[in-house]
Design a protein around this motif. Structure first.
Motif, PDB file in Angstrom:
ATOM      1  N   ARG A 184     -10.926 -11.501 -57.155  1.00  0.00           N
ATOM      2  CA  ARG A 184      -9.886 -12.321 -58.212  1.00  0.00           C
ATOM      3  C   ARG A 184     -10.019 -14.166 -57.720  1.00  0.00           C
ATOM      4  O   ARG A 184      -9.540 -14.815 -58.258  1.00  0.00           O
ATOM      5  CB  ARG A 184      -8.529 -12.025 -58.037  1.00  0.00           C
ATOM      6  N   GLY A 185     -10.842 -14.084 -56.529  1.00  0.00           N
ATOM      7  CA  GLY A 185     -10.912 -15.353 -55.984  1.00  0.00           C
ATOM      8  C   GLY A 185      -9.675 -15.838 -55.257  1.00  0.00           C
ATOM      9  O   GLY A 185      -9.783 -17.131 -54.965  1.00  0.00           O
ATOM     10  N   GLU A 186      -8.833 -14.958 -54.815  1.00  0.00           N
ATOM     11  CA  GLU A 186      -7.532 -15.310 -54.189  1.00  0.00           C
ATOM     12  C   GLU A 186      -8.034 -15.482 -52.639  1.00  0.00           C
ATOM     13  O   GLU A 186      -9.009 -14.914 -52.141  1.00  0.00           O
ATOM     14  CB  GLU A 186      -6.762 -14.445 -54.480  1.00  0.00           C
ATOM     15  N   GLU A 187      -6.972 -15.824 -51.900  1.00  0.00           N
ATOM     16  CA  GLU A 187      -7.223 -16.173 -50.415  1.00  0.00           C
ATOM     17  C   GLU A 187      -7.116 -14.736 -49.865  1.00  0.00           C
ATOM     18  O   GLU A 187      -6.295 -14.118 -49.865  1.00  0.00           O
ATOM     19  CB  GLU A 187      -6.131 -17.177 -49.836  1.00  0.00           C
ATOM     20  N   ALA A 239     -16.946 -10.593 -45.606  1.00  0.00           N
ATOM     21  CA  ALA A 239     -16.299 -11.267 -46.933  1.00  0.00           C
ATOM     22  C   ALA A 239     -16.724 -12.165 -47.970  1.00  0.00           C
ATOM     23  O   ALA A 239     -16.583 -12.168 -48.942  1.00  0.00           O
ATOM     24  CB  ALA A 239     -14.720 -11.738 -46.115  1.00  0.00           C
ATOM     25  N   GLU A 240     -17.570 -12.996 -47.184  1.00  0.00           N
ATOM     26  CA  GLU A 240     -18.325 -14.187 -47.990  1.00  0.00           C
ATOM     27  C   GLU A 240     -19.168 -13.373 -49.000  1.00  0.00           C
ATOM     28  O   GLU A 240     -19.271 -13.743 -49.961  1.00  0.00           O
ATOM     29  CB  GLU A 240     -18.900 -14.979 -46.848  1.00  0.00           C
ATOM     30  N   ALA A 241     -19.833 -12.634 -48.460  1.00  0.00           N
ATOM     31  CA  ALA A 241     -20.878 -11.930 -49.037  1.00  0.00           C
ATOM     32  C   ALA A 241     -20.354 -11.091 -50.225  1.00  0.00           C
ATOM     33  O   ALA A 241     -20.900 -11.064 -51.523  1.00  0.00           O
ATOM     34  CB  ALA A 241     -21.728 -10.883 -48.417  1.00  0.00           C
ATOM     35  N   MET A 242     -19.244 -10.495 -49.878  1.00  0.00           N
ATOM     36  CA  MET A 242     -18.435  -9.808 -51.149  1.00  0.00           C
ATOM     37  C   MET A 242     -17.759 -10.586 -52.185  1.00  0.00           C
ATOM     38  O   MET A 242     -17.976 -10.161 -53.378  1.00  0.00           O
ATOM     39  CB  MET A 242     -17.470  -8.677 -50.524  1.00  0.00           C
ATOM     40  N   ALA A 243     -17.316 -11.727 -51.813  1.00  0.00           N
ATOM     41  CA  ALA A 243     -16.908 -12.495 -52.612  1.00  0.00           C
ATOM     42  C   ALA A 243     -18.011 -12.969 -53.525  1.00  0.00           C
ATOM     43  O   ALA A 243     -17.972 -13.137 -54.969  1.00  0.00           O
ATOM     44  CB  ALA A 243     -16.267 -13.758 -51.953  1.00  0.00           C
ATOM     45  N   HIS A 244     -19.045 -13.499 -53.097  1.00  0.00           N
ATOM     46  CA  HIS A 244     -20.202 -14.054 -54.037  1.00  0.00           C
ATOM     47  C   HIS A 244     -20.657 -12.860 -54.755  1.00  0.00           C
ATOM     48  O   HIS A 244     -21.136 -13.101 -55.866  1.00  0.00           O
ATOM     49  CB  HIS A 244     -21.607 -14.366 -53.065  1.00  0.00           C
ATOM     50  N   TRP A 245     -20.829 -11.449 -54.241  1.00  0.00           N
ATOM     51  CA  TRP A 245     -20.815 -10.439 -55.144  1.00  0.00           C
ATOM     52  C   TRP A 245     -20.168 -10.211 -56.388  1.00  0.00           C
ATOM     53  O   TRP A 245     -20.481  -9.910 -57.599  1.00  0.00           O
ATOM     54  CB  TRP A 245     -20.895  -9.288 -54.296  1.00  0.00           C
ATOM     55  N   GLN A 248     -17.390 -14.830 -57.151  1.00  0.00           N
ATOM     56  CA  GLN A 248     -16.513 -15.818 -56.514  1.00  0.00           C
ATOM     57  C   GLN A 248     -17.040 -16.784 -55.231  1.00  0.00           C
ATOM     58  O   GLN A 248     -17.845 -16.331 -54.780  1.00  0.00           O
ATOM     59  CB  GLN A 248     -15.100 -15.082 -56.157  1.00  0.00           C
ATOM     60  N   GLU A 249     -16.434 -17.929 -55.171  1.00  0.00           N
ATOM     61  CA  GLU A 249     -16.601 -18.592 -54.029  1.00  0.00           C
ATOM     62  C   GLU A 249     -15.514 -17.985 -52.795  1.00  0.00           C
ATOM     63  O   GLU A 249     -14.578 -17.756 -53.195  1.00  0.00           O
ATOM     64  CB  GLU A 249     -16.235 -20.044 -54.075  1.00  0.00           C
ATOM     65  N   PRO A 250     -15.959 -17.918 -51.676  1.00  0.00           N
ATOM     66  CA  PRO A 250     -15.131 -17.440 -50.707  1.00  0.00           C
ATOM     67  C   PRO A 250     -14.149 -18.066 -50.596  1.00  0.00           C
ATOM     68  O   PRO A 250     -13.980 -19.523 -50.404  1.00  0.00           O
ATOM     69  CB  PRO A 250     -15.947 -17.397 -49.160  1.00  0.00           C
ATOM     70  N   ASN A 251     -12.743 -17.592 -50.413  1.00  0.00           N
ATOM     71  CA  ASN A 251     -11.589 -18.202 -50.203  1.00  0.00           C
ATOM     72  C   ASN A 251     -10.618 -17.342 -48.884  1.00  0.00           C
ATOM     73  O   ASN A 251     -10.225 -16.626 -49.130  1.00  0.00           O
ATOM     74  CB  ASN A 251     -10.515 -18.217 -51.433  1.00  0.00           C
ATOM     75  N   LEU A 252     -10.942 -17.808 -47.851  1.00  0.00           N
ATOM     76  CA  LEU A 252     -10.674 -17.244 -46.683  1.00  0.00           C
ATOM     77  C   LEU A 252      -9.750 -17.976 -45.686  1.00  0.00           C
ATOM     78  O   LEU A 252      -9.795 -19.284 -45.558  1.00  0.00           O
ATOM     79  CB  LEU A 252     -12.021 -16.970 -45.819  1.00  0.00           C
TER      80      LEU A 252
END
Length: 318
Positions: A184-187, A239-245, A248-252
């Protein structure tokens, strides 16, 4: 071709191993409690002989090892041995009666990572009941191989991934909300700096390694091999790779352990600590050299296949 008995046949590894054994022409006996089906259906299961046994009850009676030996296997693959007593009962019954026994261990026999990538032959300092018990089993079986010629091979999987169950996620636990948050692109908050590592393995790559151990019997006997992907991943990169998959842009966010733990469900925090305290990063060089082991899946590819299954089967609320 051999007669192969697989104990714990319908679990994570057996789901992929039984079809491979059948397709290779082996005569397969699938041993389980009979209470679960394989995670992925395959027509090869119809060609395997099925035997339903309650291991715990038979071990309590002292009959499990003898019962397995009476199946007259040439090769026994034990996916679900967790105590030294279980290992001893089975090994003593199989002594002199099998060509090979393959025991499924765990990379948690190492305890804390010291040298990375970690080879199989470093001094092991396991902690926690699971790692300690599995290390005791390994020591016993390898000693039996060296002293009495027991033909055992030990495979040590990392975090097992495959279709049909939730993989270890980038927060270090198994709650699918971590994937949902990324989708969802959430933090998503990670503990510390997100630099601890996890090391996955697709269950089918474990099945392949087991078959390589059978094919290279002489090199595999009396040895232990890591069953992991070609490389561990940090929580942050995962986490970054899964966000892109997920598109979404990573929001960590990164929080000190105590603060991060206070925001989690207790069971999730406990699972994360078990994984990041060890931060496994294991070498597969020995398996490459002696058995020709070349995992088909990277850690991320294995996870993404598993998460796609969860998504497609309504197990992720995205």
């Amino acid at each position: 071709m051999a007669r192969v008995v697989v104990i714990g046949a319908t679990g994570h590894i057996g789901t992929y191993l039984i079809p491979r054994l059948v397709q290779a022409g082996h005569r397969v006996v699938a041993v389980s409690r009979g209470t679960a089906k394989p995670y992925v259906a395959h027509p090869a299961w119809a060609e395997a002989e099925t035997v339903n046994l309650d291991r715990a009850a038979l071990e309590k009676q002292g009959d499990f090892g003898r019962t397995i030996a009476d199946l007259r296997a040439e090769i026994v693959i034990d996916n679900i041995c967790f105590t030294l007593e279980s290992a001893t009962q089975l090994a003593e019954a199989l002594m002199g009666r099998v060509q090979q026994m393959i025991h499924i261990g765990t990379i948690w026999t190492h305890g804390f990572s010291e040298v990375v990538p970690t080879p199989e032959d470093v001094t092991k300092r396991p902690f926690g009941d699971y790692g300690v018990h599995k290390a005791a089993i390994e020591a016993y079986l390898l000693d039996l191989a060296r002293r009495q010629g027991f033909p055992v091979t030990i495979l040590h999987p990392g975090h097992i991934v495959g279709q049909g169950w939730s993989p270890l996620n980038p927060a270090g636990h198994f709650d699918n909300t971590a994937f949902q948050t990324l989708a969802r692109g959430e933090e998503l908050a990670l503990p510390n700096l997100g630099m601890e590592t996890v090391h996955h393995i697709h269950a089918d790559d474990i099945a392949v390694l087991a078959m390589l151990a059978m094919a290279h019997w002489r090199a595999a006997t009396g040895e232990a091999f890591h069953a992991v992907s070609p490389g561990a991943v940090t929580l942050r990169h995962y986490a970054e790779a899964m966000a892109h998959w997920f598109g979404q842009e990573p929001n960590l966010a990164f929080l000190p352990w105590a603060e991060w733990k206070a925001r989690q469900k207790p069971e999730n925090a406990a699972a994360t600590w078990e994984h990041i305290a060890r931060s496994p990063n294991c070498s597969i060089e020995k398996g490459r050299r002696l058995l020709g082991y070349a995992p088909r899946y990277s850690s991320l590819a294995a996870v993404q296949e598993s998460v796609a299954w969860l998504r497609d089967n309504g197990r992720l609320d995205i």
